[in-house]
Write a protein that holds these residues in place. Sequence first.
Motif, PDB file in Angstrom:
ATOM      1  N   GLN A 218       0.688  -1.303   0.146  1.00  0.00           N
ATOM      2  CA  GLN A 218       0.131   0.104  -0.151  1.00  0.00           C
ATOM      3  C   GLN A 218       0.903   1.411  -0.065  1.00  0.00           C
ATOM      4  OE1 GLN A 218      -3.332  -0.131  -0.349  1.00  0.00           O
ATOM      5  NE2 GLN A 218      -3.201  -2.316  -0.647  1.00  0.00           N
ATOM      6  N   GLY A 219       2.142   1.008  -0.131  1.00  0.00           N
ATOM      7  CA  GLY A 219       2.914   2.179  -0.265  1.00  0.00           C
ATOM      8  C   GLY A 219       3.573   2.794   1.083  1.00  0.00           C
ATOM      9  N   GLU A 220       3.523   1.918   2.054  1.00  0.00           N
ATOM     10  CA  GLU A 220       3.882   2.504   3.500  1.00  0.00           C
ATOM     11  C   GLU A 220       5.097   1.356   3.743  1.00  0.00           C
ATOM     12  OE1 GLU A 220       0.880   2.798   6.229  1.00  0.00           O
ATOM     13  OE2 GLU A 220      -0.331   4.056   4.934  1.00  0.00           O
ATOM     14  N   THR A 221       5.837   2.065   4.686  1.00  0.00           N
ATOM     15  CA  THR A 221       7.052   0.990   5.249  1.00  0.00           C
ATOM     16  C   THR A 221       6.914   0.899   6.634  1.00  0.00           C
ATOM     17  OG1 THR A 221       8.573   3.184   5.288  1.00  0.00           O
ATOM     18  CG2 THR A 221       8.913   1.856   3.504  1.00  0.00           C
ATOM     19  N   VAL A 222       6.783  -0.268   7.234  1.00  0.00           N
ATOM     20  CA  VAL A 222       7.018  -0.411   8.541  1.00  0.00           C
ATOM     21  C   VAL A 222       8.266  -1.217   9.016  1.00  0.00           C
ATOM     22  CG1 VAL A 222       5.613  -1.883  10.192  1.00  0.00           C
ATOM     23  CG2 VAL A 222       4.530  -0.875   8.359  1.00  0.00           C
ATOM     24  N   ASN A 223       8.834  -0.908  10.104  1.00  0.00           N
ATOM     25  CA  ASN A 223      10.008  -1.252  10.813  1.00  0.00           C
ATOM     26  C   ASN A 223      11.180  -1.111   9.820  1.00  0.00           C
ATOM     27  OD1 ASN A 223       8.553  -1.725  12.948  1.00  0.00           O
ATOM     28  ND2 ASN A 223       8.128  -3.996  12.524  1.00  0.00           N
ATOM     29  N   ALA A 224      11.348  -0.207   8.951  1.00  0.00           N
ATOM     30  CA  ALA A 224      12.415  -0.296   7.932  1.00  0.00           C
ATOM     31  C   ALA A 224      13.862   0.172   8.968  1.00  0.00           C
ATOM     32  CB  ALA A 224      12.402   0.850   7.026  1.00  0.00           C
ATOM     33  N   VAL A 225      14.901  -0.281   8.579  1.00  0.00           N
ATOM     34  CA  VAL A 225      16.006  -0.131   9.475  1.00  0.00           C
ATOM     35  C   VAL A 225      17.100   0.289   8.611  1.00  0.00           C
ATOM     36  CG1 VAL A 225      15.605  -2.286  10.992  1.00  0.00           C
ATOM     37  CG2 VAL A 225      17.059  -2.580   8.763  1.00  0.00           C
ATOM     38  N   ASN A 226      16.920   0.702   7.355  1.00  0.00           N
ATOM     39  CA  ASN A 226      17.938   1.297   6.516  1.00  0.00           C
ATOM     40  C   ASN A 226      17.458   2.534   5.718  1.00  0.00           C
ATOM     41  OD1 ASN A 226      16.268  -0.057   4.833  1.00  0.00           O
ATOM     42  ND2 ASN A 226      18.001  -0.662   3.296  1.00  0.00           N
ATOM     43  N   LEU A 227      16.316   3.117   6.327  1.00  0.00           N
ATOM     44  CA  LEU A 227      15.964   4.499   6.087  1.00  0.00           C
ATOM     45  C   LEU A 227      16.442   5.590   7.000  1.00  0.00           C
ATOM     46  CD1 LEU A 227      12.153   3.895   4.906  1.00  0.00           C
ATOM     47  CD2 LEU A 227      14.030   4.260   3.310  1.00  0.00           C
ATOM     48  N   THR A 228      16.665   6.508   6.357  1.00  0.00           N
ATOM     49  CA  THR A 228      17.502   7.578   7.101  1.00  0.00           C
ATOM     50  C   THR A 228      16.418   8.050   8.373  1.00  0.00           C
ATOM     51  OG1 THR A 228      18.250   9.696   7.470  1.00  0.00           O
ATOM     52  CG2 THR A 228      16.592   9.587   5.590  1.00  0.00           C
ATOM     53  N   PRO A 229      17.069   7.989   9.713  1.00  0.00           N
ATOM     54  CA  PRO A 229      16.085   8.426  10.814  1.00  0.00           C
ATOM     55  C   PRO A 229      15.865   9.913  10.888  1.00  0.00           C
ATOM     56  CG  PRO A 229      17.993   7.894  11.573  1.00  0.00           C
ATOM     57  CD  PRO A 229      18.321   7.459  10.212  1.00  0.00           C
ATOM     58  N   ARG A 230      16.661  10.690   9.741  1.00  0.00           N
ATOM     59  CA  ARG A 230      16.255  11.980  10.115  1.00  0.00           C
ATOM     60  C   ARG A 230      15.897  12.784   8.657  1.00  0.00           C
ATOM     61  NH1 ARG A 230      20.917  14.993   8.209  1.00  0.00           N
ATOM     62  NH2 ARG A 230      22.611  13.752   8.128  1.00  0.00           N
ATOM     63  N   ARG A 231      15.497  13.936   8.655  1.00  0.00           N
ATOM     64  CA  ARG A 231      15.158  14.702   7.442  1.00  0.00           C
ATOM     65  C   ARG A 231      16.680  15.125   6.700  1.00  0.00           C
ATOM     66  NH1 ARG A 231      10.667  18.583   9.148  1.00  0.00           N
ATOM     67  NH2 ARG A 231      10.665  19.039   6.831  1.00  0.00           N
ATOM     68  N   PHE A 232      16.540  15.043   5.380  1.00  0.00           N
ATOM     69  CA  PHE A 232      17.738  15.594   4.625  1.00  0.00           C
ATOM     70  C   PHE A 232      17.025  17.272   3.975  1.00  0.00           C
ATOM     71  CE2 PHE A 232      19.421  11.638   5.166  1.00  0.00           C
ATOM     72  CZ  PHE A 232      20.992  11.828   5.304  1.00  0.00           C
ATOM     73  N   GLY A 233      18.189  17.793   3.598  1.00  0.00           N
ATOM     74  CA  GLY A 233      17.720  18.860   2.603  1.00  0.00           C
ATOM     75  C   GLY A 233      17.713  20.161   3.417  1.00  0.00           C
ATOM     76  N   SER A 234      17.614  21.106   2.739  1.00  0.00           N
ATOM     77  CA  SER A 234      17.766  22.383   3.384  1.00  0.00           C
ATOM     78  C   SER A 234      16.345  23.173   3.957  1.00  0.00           C
ATOM     79  CB  SER A 234      18.489  23.624   2.761  1.00  0.00           C
ATOM     80  OG  SER A 234      18.035  23.632   1.369  1.00  0.00           O
ATOM     81  N   VAL A 235      15.422  23.085   2.828  1.00  0.00           N
ATOM     82  CA  VAL A 235      13.919  23.689   3.356  1.00  0.00           C
ATOM     83  C   VAL A 235      12.959  22.672   2.914  1.00  0.00           C
ATOM     84  CG1 VAL A 235      14.959  26.047   2.802  1.00  0.00           C
ATOM     85  CG2 VAL A 235      13.827  24.703   0.776  1.00  0.00           C
TER      86      VAL A 235
END
Length: 405
Positions: free
Chosen positions: A311-328
């Motif tokens: 359905q397009g959702e990730t559950v319990n992913a361990v290799n996605l970044t835990p924080r946001r990237f980018g500047s704005v």
Amino acid sequence: MRVLCADAIGDSTVTDLEAHGHECVVEAGLQAADLAERLDGYDVLVVRSTRVGHEVFEQARGLALVIRAGAGTNTIDTDAAAARGVVVANVPGRNAAAVAELTLGLLLAVDRRIVDATVDLRAGRWNKKEYGKADGLLGSTMGILGLGSIGLLVAERARAFGVDLLAVDKPGRSDETLARVEELRIELRPSLADLLPDCDVVSLHLPARPDTVGLVDRDFLGRMRSGAVLLNTSRGELVDEAALLEALDEKGLRAGLDVMADEPGTGTAEWTSRLAQHPRVVGTHHIGASTRQAQEAIGAGVVEIIDAFAQGETVNAVNLTPRRFGSVTLTVRHLDRVGVLARVLERLSRDRLNVEQMHNRVFQGGEAAVATIDVAGALPDELLADVAGLPDVLGVSVAAIDDPT
């Protein structure tokens, strides 16, 4: 989705996956070296003990999701998966009770010498005088290293035997964990050096990380009491086995081990180990999570992860970044029309602004939606006005992303 299970899973898991519209193939005898070639046409790989190396992600182009049917993911090259855009997920906590039960079982077996006594009885030898010697658990002290779900359940069960509990104090524990620590009357010590000398039993419940691999070394074992018990139902890599062998002989330490550093990666194998064969060791075959109850719970977790991913959702992913990237972050309110976001992205592309993360949610009624877009790079002055002027865009705003460093 097409799912390949490279290790045995419960029949109910297969039934549930197929009932939810997924195609599931189980090949429990599949070897790690054969995975890459076998995955052609599969979207999902489910493993328990089978290793998943970098070559799998380099060759299996259609693979999108790897699920470790358990908690630890050290047998999966998560960095290689991330580089190829493959999600690695785990099923934490579902086997905690089973591992805790085995931990206490190993402790009882060590203290009461249950294995040796059983072997003698089966050989026709009666030796009540020898096997009538035991310390007993009541009033003893256990140090628990790792207060996750398993460690806390071990503490709960040990407390029921009248065991006093110690753990190392460390920052960052959740309020829920601290409440359990208080409820179970676990005394927190500043360091291992303050904890180990007072323990009759030390139980390991830590993941294998650079800061924990080899934790139980000569210095660690040297701080333990003579005759104390080491329990390991977490990861074999935590223990320097040469140092433990020395301590078993020289300090009279005893050990209950479900995991070992060089254990086979398959369900059955010819294998010998000086540590496993030592007379002061009670060992099992990395079976901490292998109860019917635990496997059914883990199987249900696998189904939940696959259903969500479809359905397009990730559950319990361990290799996605835990924080946001980018500047704005751009927040774009828009009518829910075909092509609106495509025009927004095209405008960002014109200034070579990379989208790091994006979410779009539709409002009730389906007329409008709001997109949040994390962008890397400096926004030209005219960009906001250009985006606001696009057809079907209702409004746009921008906010800086806090630097996590």
